[in-house]
Design a protein around this motif. Structure first.
Motif, PDB file in Angstrom:
ATOM      1  N   GLY A  10      90.838  55.373   7.347  1.00  0.00           N
ATOM      2  CA  GLY A  10      91.982  54.477   6.948  1.00  0.00           C
ATOM      3  C   GLY A  10      91.651  53.239   7.449  1.00  0.00           C
ATOM      4  N   GLY A  11      92.450  52.222   6.719  1.00  0.00           N
ATOM      5  CA  GLY A  11      91.976  50.681   7.172  1.00  0.00           C
ATOM      6  C   GLY A  11      92.947  50.009   6.428  1.00  0.00           C
ATOM      7  N   ASP A  12      92.987  48.555   6.859  1.00  0.00           N
ATOM      8  CA  ASP A  12      93.752  47.857   6.259  1.00  0.00           C
ATOM      9  C   ASP A  12      93.458  47.460   4.732  1.00  0.00           C
ATOM     10  OD1 ASP A  12      95.107  47.119   8.692  1.00  0.00           O
ATOM     11  OD2 ASP A  12      93.833  45.610   8.946  1.00  0.00           O
ATOM     12  N   PRO A  13      94.274  46.945   3.893  1.00  0.00           N
ATOM     13  CA  PRO A  13      94.113  46.813   2.571  1.00  0.00           C
ATOM     14  C   PRO A  13      92.893  45.720   2.238  1.00  0.00           C
ATOM     15  CG  PRO A  13      96.538  46.494   2.718  1.00  0.00           C
ATOM     16  CD  PRO A  13      95.838  46.859   4.421  1.00  0.00           C
ATOM     17  N   GLY A  14      91.975  46.015   1.403  1.00  0.00           N
ATOM     18  CA  GLY A  14      91.093  45.092   1.120  1.00  0.00           C
ATOM     19  C   GLY A  14      89.890  44.862   2.158  1.00  0.00           C
ATOM     20  N   ILE A  15      89.774  45.785   3.030  1.00  0.00           N
ATOM     21  CA  ILE A  15      88.947  45.647   4.269  1.00  0.00           C
ATOM     22  C   ILE A  15      87.546  46.612   3.585  1.00  0.00           C
ATOM     23  CG2 ILE A  15      89.399  48.085   5.223  1.00  0.00           C
ATOM     24  CD1 ILE A  15      89.368  45.186   7.588  1.00  0.00           C
ATOM     25  N   SER A  46      86.352  37.359   9.042  1.00  0.00           N
ATOM     26  CA  SER A  46      85.082  37.518   9.585  1.00  0.00           C
ATOM     27  C   SER A  46      84.368  38.506   8.412  1.00  0.00           C
ATOM     28  CB  SER A  46      85.113  37.514  10.939  1.00  0.00           C
ATOM     29  OG  SER A  46      84.866  39.169  11.132  1.00  0.00           O
ATOM     30  N   ASN A  47      82.990  38.486   8.644  1.00  0.00           N
ATOM     31  CA  ASN A  47      82.205  39.373   7.754  1.00  0.00           C
ATOM     32  C   ASN A  47      82.052  40.759   8.494  1.00  0.00           C
ATOM     33  OD1 ASN A  47      81.909  37.569   5.934  1.00  0.00           O
ATOM     34  ND2 ASN A  47      79.962  36.822   6.639  1.00  0.00           N
ATOM     35  N   PHE A  48      82.090  40.724   9.468  1.00  0.00           N
ATOM     36  CA  PHE A  48      82.063  42.065  10.424  1.00  0.00           C
ATOM     37  C   PHE A  48      83.217  43.084  10.227  1.00  0.00           C
ATOM     38  CE2 PHE A  48      79.221  39.085  12.416  1.00  0.00           C
ATOM     39  CZ  PHE A  48      77.959  39.512  11.970  1.00  0.00           C
ATOM     40  N   ARG A  49      82.635  44.279  10.025  1.00  0.00           N
ATOM     41  CA  ARG A  49      83.525  45.442   9.757  1.00  0.00           C
ATOM     42  C   ARG A  49      83.063  46.595  10.880  1.00  0.00           C
ATOM     43  NH1 ARG A  49      85.272  42.126   7.343  1.00  0.00           N
ATOM     44  NH2 ARG A  49      86.108  41.972   5.104  1.00  0.00           N
ATOM     45  N   LEU A  50      84.066  47.088  11.355  1.00  0.00           N
ATOM     46  CA  LEU A  50      83.628  48.173  12.268  1.00  0.00           C
ATOM     47  C   LEU A  50      84.420  49.441  11.673  1.00  0.00           C
ATOM     48  CD1 LEU A  50      84.563  46.886  15.823  1.00  0.00           C
ATOM     49  CD2 LEU A  50      82.467  46.725  14.405  1.00  0.00           C
ATOM     50  N   VAL A  51      83.510  50.631  11.783  1.00  0.00           N
ATOM     51  CA  VAL A  51      84.140  51.851  11.373  1.00  0.00           C
ATOM     52  C   VAL A  51      84.145  52.679  12.693  1.00  0.00           C
ATOM     53  CG1 VAL A  51      83.744  53.959  10.097  1.00  0.00           C
ATOM     54  CG2 VAL A  51      83.077  51.893   9.060  1.00  0.00           C
ATOM     55  N   ARG A  52      85.221  53.125  13.061  1.00  0.00           N
ATOM     56  CA  ARG A  52      85.320  54.033  14.350  1.00  0.00           C
ATOM     57  C   ARG A  52      85.847  55.206  14.136  1.00  0.00           C
ATOM     58  NH1 ARG A  52      86.582  51.105  19.404  1.00  0.00           N
ATOM     59  NH2 ARG A  52      87.443  49.209  18.141  1.00  0.00           N
ATOM     60  N   ALA A  74      80.549  62.785  18.599  1.00  0.00           N
ATOM     61  CA  ALA A  74      81.459  61.996  19.446  1.00  0.00           C
ATOM     62  C   ALA A  74      82.401  61.041  18.985  1.00  0.00           C
ATOM     63  CB  ALA A  74      80.296  61.318  20.309  1.00  0.00           C
ATOM     64  N   VAL A  75      83.526  60.908  19.815  1.00  0.00           N
ATOM     65  CA  VAL A  75      84.426  59.948  19.247  1.00  0.00           C
ATOM     66  C   VAL A  75      84.267  58.536  19.856  1.00  0.00           C
ATOM     67  CG1 VAL A  75      86.386  61.610  18.537  1.00  0.00           C
ATOM     68  CG2 VAL A  75      85.957  60.916  20.987  1.00  0.00           C
ATOM     69  N   ASN A  76      85.042  57.524  19.355  1.00  0.00           N
ATOM     70  CA  ASN A  76      84.832  56.372  19.727  1.00  0.00           C
ATOM     71  C   ASN A  76      83.399  55.795  19.569  1.00  0.00           C
ATOM     72  OD1 ASN A  76      87.366  55.745  20.550  1.00  0.00           O
ATOM     73  ND2 ASN A  76      86.916  56.588  22.671  1.00  0.00           N
ATOM     74  N   GLU A  77      82.595  56.425  18.679  1.00  0.00           N
ATOM     75  CA  GLU A  77      81.377  55.804  18.125  1.00  0.00           C
ATOM     76  C   GLU A  77      81.945  54.871  17.063  1.00  0.00           C
ATOM     77  OE1 GLU A  77      78.355  55.310  19.061  1.00  0.00           O
ATOM     78  OE2 GLU A  77      77.864  57.245  19.563  1.00  0.00           O
ATOM     79  N   ILE A  78      80.886  53.798  17.165  1.00  0.00           N
ATOM     80  CA  ILE A  78      81.341  52.808  16.109  1.00  0.00           C
ATOM     81  C   ILE A  78      79.922  52.666  15.159  1.00  0.00           C
ATOM     82  CG2 ILE A  78      83.128  51.738  17.142  1.00  0.00           C
ATOM     83  CD1 ILE A  78      81.201  49.255  17.531  1.00  0.00           C
ATOM     84  N   GLY A  79      80.403  52.425  13.903  1.00  0.00           N
ATOM     85  CA  GLY A  79      79.303  51.794  12.986  1.00  0.00           C
ATOM     86  C   GLY A  79      79.589  50.200  12.964  1.00  0.00           C
ATOM     87  N   VAL A  80      78.638  49.563  12.457  1.00  0.00           N
ATOM     88  CA  VAL A  80      79.062  48.079  12.427  1.00  0.00           C
ATOM     89  C   VAL A  80      78.413  47.650  11.065  1.00  0.00           C
ATOM     90  CG1 VAL A  80      78.704  45.755  13.411  1.00  0.00           C
ATOM     91  CG2 VAL A  80      78.789  47.670  14.947  1.00  0.00           C
ATOM     92  N   PHE A  81      79.243  46.928  10.365  1.00  0.00           N
ATOM     93  CA  PHE A  81      78.890  46.422   9.000  1.00  0.00           C
ATOM     94  C   PHE A  81      78.928  45.124   8.576  1.00  0.00           C
ATOM     95  CE2 PHE A  81      79.826  50.808   8.336  1.00  0.00           C
ATOM     96  CZ  PHE A  81      78.437  51.517   7.772  1.00  0.00           C
ATOM     97  N   ALA A  82      78.405  44.260   8.068  1.00  0.00           N
ATOM     98  CA  ALA A  82      78.657  43.011   7.555  1.00  0.00           C
ATOM     99  C   ALA A  82      78.867  43.142   6.008  1.00  0.00           C
ATOM    100  CB  ALA A  82      77.477  42.001   7.707  1.00  0.00           C
ATOM    101  N   MET A  83      80.060  42.627   5.712  1.00  0.00           N
ATOM    102  CA  MET A  83      80.697  42.483   4.349  1.00  0.00           C
ATOM    103  C   MET A  83      79.511  41.257   3.642  1.00  0.00           C
ATOM    104  SD  MET A  83      82.248  43.642   1.917  1.00  0.00           S
ATOM    105  CE  MET A  83      83.797  44.550   2.115  1.00  0.00           C
ATOM    106  N   ILE A 107      76.961  40.093  18.070  1.00  0.00           N
ATOM    107  CA  ILE A 107      77.719  39.293  16.920  1.00  0.00           C
ATOM    108  C   ILE A 107      79.122  38.864  17.431  1.00  0.00           C
ATOM    109  CG2 ILE A 107      76.430  40.520  15.497  1.00  0.00           C
ATOM    110  CD1 ILE A 107      78.838  42.487  15.050  1.00  0.00           C
ATOM    111  N   PHE A 108      79.607  39.514  18.544  1.00  0.00           N
ATOM    112  CA  PHE A 108      81.007  38.880  18.778  1.00  0.00           C
ATOM    113  C   PHE A 108      81.210  37.832  19.701  1.00  0.00           C
ATOM    114  CE2 PHE A 108      81.205  43.343  17.360  1.00  0.00           C
ATOM    115  CZ  PHE A 108      81.931  43.014  16.059  1.00  0.00           C
ATOM    116  N   LEU A 109      80.031  37.069  19.575  1.00  0.00           N
ATOM    117  CA  LEU A 109      79.871  35.870  20.525  1.00  0.00           C
ATOM    118  C   LEU A 109      80.287  34.802  19.596  1.00  0.00           C
ATOM    119  CD1 LEU A 109      77.056  37.039  22.798  1.00  0.00           C
ATOM    120  CD2 LEU A 109      79.436  37.249  23.282  1.00  0.00           C
TER     121      LEU A 109
END
Ligand code: ATP
Ligand code: MG
Length: 459
Positions: free
Chosen positions: A99-104, A248-254, A262-271, A285-287
């Motif tokens: 799931g995710g926001d439209p256009g994400i 922002s360009n960064f996208r997280l898949v959680r 494992a849950v709460n693992e994340i994948g980080v992508f740049a669009m 990247i979040f600084l």
């Protein structure tokens, strides 16, 4: 399909009626009846099932230890960040809901993943209900997948999708999106609770029966939860959320739920213009890049799944009036109100008549309480217009009594901060390492007032 196969099932007690009613005749709950499909020949009514029990012969049972434990067969998608959230790859017969926001970027990510799988020689099928084949083709060209052999089906009717899946026998099938799929055996509109639940159940059953891995794309509600029945999340093996700030360009898949990892693992992508690119070392990247420290900013070391991430927390305390505002982006607002009360009561930092805004930089969403200390230090820093020292980080949960509680895996957080060149840390006493960490000056505190004193002494 004749109407007489339609039943209405109560979401509270599971009882059924042949007619829609405002109130369940079994448990008397209001507005709980939704349309479901009566399986041909199978009695859905729980009372008749109980009656049928006597007719059934007892079945043999097996001790757990005698059952062979089979490792699940996984296939790496080729997108390392996606594989990480899935727990190592796509599982045969597994069902993933994303799931995710439209256009994400859901369709983009899945098309890229399917193409990578197809290149490895695995047959794949992309079922698009939202876009035409031409639109999907346009996207694939933009992503540079000109020679993609991914099979595309533009279809929304469940029965046709199931028949095609059976004929094509893909290893992985993507249904984009589950809200557009409908079964003509139900009378309700596509996207309704009854349709979404029924279609997802059929697709899940098909996945288990055939070993085809299915990925269902789900819409989210305005509040950001997956739209449709909650039961959808129970039905599938894995639930992923695709999040990030569209600016922002960064996208997280959680991963929110995962039966295979494992849950709460994340994948980080740049669009990027050519699609989503995995970010393998995302810790910094979040600084936001201030050349000199500024008031109201505090770097937090948070833990996302197994990864420490450094995220800048910004606070602005300003103006206000009789009805001051408390706004937070990426952090919980209720928690913010609580932290302000603790700051006031235990550390004498009063923002009662001021507007308080808090933001986690880069569109990241932080839910762990270990963010408390950084949020409070950022607020105090903004209120006093005094910047925190250069190279400063903090983490720790703060309780209602003003105590600073340890955060899980403190050592790892500190080591990550040191690795990225941070030099000063204020952390809970229980997280202070026994051996010093090279280059990192650590101030261990037990209470919020001590943390503020430590910061004041440093400035
Ligand atoms: N030419 C382009 N250059 C760069 N990025 C683009 C371009 N075209 C589209 N994008 C990015 O792709 C995103 C759309 O991705 P995608 O269609 O995969 O999202 P989605 O989550 O499937 O959306 P929906 O909910 O509408 O199905 C856009 O929001 C934009 O960020
Ligand atoms: Mg899409």
């Amino acid at each position: 399909m004749s109407r007489d196969k339609t039943l209405y099932t109560c979401s509270e007690c599971g009882g059924t009626t042949p007619k829609w009613l405002g109130r369940c005749p079994h448990c008397q709950a209001w507005n709980t009846l939704t349309e479901t499909l009566a399986e041909a020949g199978a009695a859905r009514n729980r009372y008749s099932q109980a009656g049928a029990l006597a007719l059934n012969a007892a079945q043999p049972v097996t001790p757990l230890s005698a059952i062979e434990a089979q490792e699940v067969a996984r296939t790496e998608s080729g997108l390392a960040e996606l594989d990480r959230v899935l727990g190592g790859g796509i599982v045969e017969g597994g069902v993933v809901l994303i799931g995710g926001d439209p256009g994400i970027g859901k369709s983009t990510l899945l098309l890229q993943a399917l193409d990578a799988l197809q290149r490895k020689g695995l047959p794949t099928l992309y079922v698009t209900g939202e876009e035409s084949g031409a639109q999907v083709a346009l996207r694939s060209r933009r992503l540079g997948l000109d020679h993609s052999q991914v099979q595309v089906l533009a279809e929304t009717q469940l029965e046709k999708i199931l028949a095609t899946t059976e004929a094509v026998q893909p290893a992985v099938a993507v249904i984009d999106s589950i809200q557009t799929v409908f079964s003509d055996q139900l009378t309700s509109a596509p996207g309704s609770v009854a349709q979404v639940r029924e279609c997802a159940a059929h697709l899940t059953r098909a996945a288990k029966a055939t070993g085809i891995a299915m990925v269902l794309v789900g819409h989210v509600t305005k509040e950001g939860a997956l739209a449709g029945p909650r039961v959808l999340e129970h039905m599938v093996d894995t639930v992923l959320y695709f999040e990030g700030d569209t600016h922002s360009n960064f996208r997280l898949v959680r991963a929110i739920k995962n039966r295979f990892g494992a849950v709460n693992e994340i994948g980080v992508f740049a669009m990027t213009e050519r699609g989503l690119k995995g970010v393998s070392n995302p810790s910094a990247i979040f600084l936001s890049q201030h050349s000199e420290p500024v008031p109201g900013s505090c770097v937090l070391v948070t833990l996302e799944g197994t990864r420490p991430l450094l995220v800048e927390i910004q606070a602005l305390v300003d103006g206000g009036g009789p009805n001051p505002r408390r706004l937070s982006v990426g952090l919980e607002r209720d928690r913010l109100a609580m932290l302000l009360a603790v700051l006031h009561r235990h550390a004498g930092v009063a923002c009662a008549d001021q507007d308080v805004f808090v933001n986690a930089v880069g569109g990241v969403r932080i839910s762990e309480p270990a963010a408390d200390l950084a949020v409070m230090l950022a607020i105090a820093s903004s209120l006093r217009s005094r910047a925190l020292p250069k190279g400063f980080i903090a983490f720790g949960e703060v309780g209602l009594a003003g105590e600073v509680r340890p955060a899980p895996r403190g050592q790892e957080r500190l080591r990550e901060a040191a690795k990225l060149g941070f030099t000063v840390a204020v952390v809970p006493k229980a997280n202070a390492p026994r051996q010093p960490i090279a280059g990192l000056e650590i101030h261990a505190v037990e209470r919020i007032e001590q943390a503020l004193d430590a910061v004041r002494a440093l400035a």
